[in-house]
Design an enzyme around this catalytic site. Structure first.
Site, short mmCIF file in Angstrom:
data_model
loop_
_atom_site.label_atom_id
_atom_site.label_comp_id
_atom_site.label_asym_id
_atom_site.label_seq_id
_atom_site.Cartn_x
_atom_site.Cartn_y
_atom_site.Cartn_z
CG ASP A 96 35.95 46.09 36.85
OD1 ASP A 96 34.93 45.66 36.68
OD2 ASP A 96 36.98 45.33 36.99
N GLY B 89 36.99 41.86 44.45
CA GLY B 89 35.93 41.68 43.19
C GLY B 89 35.11 43.11 43.25
CB THR C 272 27.21 39.01 29.87
OG1 THR C 272 27.61 40.04 30.96
CG2 THR C 272 26.24 38.09 30.42
CG ASP C 273 33.01 40.97 30.43
OD1 ASP C 273 32.74 39.60 30.61
OD2 ASP C 273 33.81 41.37 31.26
P1 ADP Z 1 39.99 44.31 42.61
O1 ADP Z 1 39.98 45.32 41.55
O2 ADP Z 1 38.79 43.38 42.55
O3 ADP Z 1 40.00 45.15 44.17
P2 ADP Z 1 42.47 43.69 41.53
O4 ADP Z 1 43.37 42.65 41.67
O5 ADP Z 1 42.15 43.90 40.21
O6 ADP Z 1 41.22 43.57 42.72
O7 ADP Z 1 43.20 45.07 41.95
C1 ADP Z 1 43.74 45.17 43.42
C2 ADP Z 1 45.07 45.90 43.06
O8 ADP Z 1 45.02 47.06 42.90
C3 ADP Z 1 46.05 45.60 44.31
O9 ADP Z 1 46.64 44.53 44.70
C4 ADP Z 1 46.82 46.83 44.24
O10 ADP Z 1 48.04 46.62 43.36
C5 ADP Z 1 45.94 47.99 43.48
N1 ADP Z 1 45.29 48.92 44.37
C6 ADP Z 1 43.96 49.26 44.40
N2 ADP Z 1 43.73 50.06 45.33
C7 ADP Z 1 44.99 50.58 45.68
C8 ADP Z 1 45.49 51.70 46.79
N3 ADP Z 1 44.51 52.42 47.46
N4 ADP Z 1 46.62 51.61 46.78
C9 ADP Z 1 47.42 50.79 46.32
N5 ADP Z 1 47.30 50.06 45.37
C10 ADP Z 1 45.81 49.98 45.06
MG MG Z 2 40.13 44.76 39.76
#
Ligand code: ADP
Ligand code: MG
Length: 385
Positions: free
Chosen positions: A173, A120, A32-33
């Site tokens: 988010d 997600g 929806t966003d």
């Molecule tokens: P989601 O937001 O659903 O978890 P995304 O692909 O949007 O998935 O984000 C995940 C990415 O964010 C990871 O691959 C990494 O690059 C980064 N990330 C998130 N949390 C951390 C963390 N604690 N340390 C390092 N990288 C992180």
């Molecule tokens: Mg993300």
């Protein structure tokens, strides 16, 4: 090891403070966003922690307990396409704050994230928002202290994700991570940017939100997202409206009659009915009508599965087995084709529902899901230590 201890070990002195920001799960309002619609996320109990101290120069030294390599980079070397990997989510934040006219500098920084990565549940926004909270405090920006200030941090974190990390996401988010209040869902109007806190009253009713991370990631995700978005834009153009939000539930039948194509009609029906379901869910939550919320969850899942066609076998199995074991409602959450589902579950059915989902996954030959219950947590904050 927590972020503060890790900071001391990494840099040999005490951090100036520790800030945290939560992951999120969307209760209802999917796809929806980008249609100017509504969404209703809650903040998860899982948070990402940032221990930090300011530096006199423009260098950011950052380590993450979830990454093997630390990164050291000057703010002068940050820009679109110039930072790769996880550090882009970190470095994008001071970059976006500077773009917005705020005076910031370098940091020593240690990250400890509890939000499952890539499920997600928005570990990316939790990371950005924890860094943003640290910047606001350490450079006296004062942005955490008012809703208006936090909205500016939302905008900076979204730019960090879009322009430096290169992920074309909406602002849901970051809004959830920075603006959520404990015990409340955040009703987010993606057209106006307005947000409202909706009380959940789940504890009183002994009902819990169960998150089921299917661990499935189907390769379809990017292409199908783009195709759905394009279909919505095409339909809006044919109907002469800016976004499908303008159609409204009362105008749905008229709109469908004007569309030439059965697939497009189903896409529009999902978006328009889903936006309506968000309003109905917020009303039902305020009234404590949790059985009604459960029915709306199920209607949302069916609409996403049949009309928008973004579910998958793992998400359908999670929803069906949770409902069969006594959940009040269940639905896929997030963009689809994998990721997580949520269920609204009476406290005395929690174990039965989790067991049923695990058994169904094993029976279907899927990998084991990760299942946890969560409250509606508070948004980003300073951690008193
Ligand atoms: P989601 O937001 O659903 O978890 P995304 O692909 O949007 O998935 O984000 C995940 C990415 O964010 C990871 O691959 C990494 O690059 C980064 N990330 C998130 N949390 C951390 C963390 N604690 N340390 C390092 N990288 C992180
Ligand atoms: Mg993300």
């Amino acid at each position: 090891m927590n972020a503060r201890t890790a900071f001391r070990q990494a840099f040999g002195y005490e951090p100036g403070g520790v800030w945290s920001a939560p992951g999120r799960v969307n209760l209802i309002g999917e796809h929806t966003d980008y249609n100017g619609g509504l969404a209703l996320p809650i903040a998860l109990d899982y948070r990402t922690y940032a221990a930090a101290s300011p530096r006199a120069d423009r260098v950011v030294r950052v380590r993450s307990l979830q990454a093997s390599e630390g990164v050291e980079i000057s703010l002068d070397d940050v820009g679109p396409g110039r930072v790769s990997g996880w550090a882009a989510y970190v470095m994008g934040v001071p970059w976006a704050l500077e773009q917005a006219g705020f005076a910031v500098g370098g940091l020593d920084l240690v990250i400890d994230g509890q939000v499952p990565l890539g499920a997600g549940l928005s570990s990316s926004a939790a990371l950005e928002c924890a860094v943003a909270a640290a910047y606001s405090a350490l450079f006296d920006l004062g942005l955490m202290e008012s809703p208006e200030g936090r909205a500016q941090l939302v905008a900076a974190c979204r730019r960090a994700e879009n322009e430096i990390a290169g992920a074309p996401t909406g602002g849901m988010d970051q809004s959830a991570s920075l603006l959520c209040a404990q015990g409340h869902a955040l009703l987010l109007d993606c057209r106006s940017g307005a947000t409202t806190h909706v009380p959940l009253a789940l504890t009183e009713a002994d009902v819990r939100v169960l998150v089921i991370d299917t661990k499935a990631h189907h390769a379809l995700v990017d292409g199908q997202y783009g195709a759905r978005r394009a279909a919505c834009e095409e339909a809006a153009a044919l109907l002469g409206v800016e976004t499908l939000r303008e159609v409204g539930i009362a105008g749905l039948d008229d709109a469908l009659a004007q569309l030439p194509d059965e697939v497009m009609r189903r896409r529009v029906r999902h978006v328009v009915t889903e936006i309506d379901r968000v309003t109905l869910t917020a009303d039902a939550l305020r009234a404590g009508a949790l059985a009604e919320v459960g029915r709306l969850f199920v209607a949302s899942h069916e609409s996403l599965r049949d009309d928008f066609e973004v579910s998958c076998a793992e998400l359908d199995a999670a929803v069906e087995s949770a409902l069969a074991a006594g959940a009040l409602g269940a639905r896929m959450t997030g963009g689809g084709f994998g990721g997580s589902a949520i269920a609204l579950v009476p406290g005395d059915r929690l174990d039965a529902v989790a067991d049923a989902v695990r058994a169904r996954f094993a029976h279907n030959g899927f990998g084991a899901p990760d299942i946890f219950s969560t409250s509606a947590a508070a948004g980003a904050r300073s951690e008193v230590v």
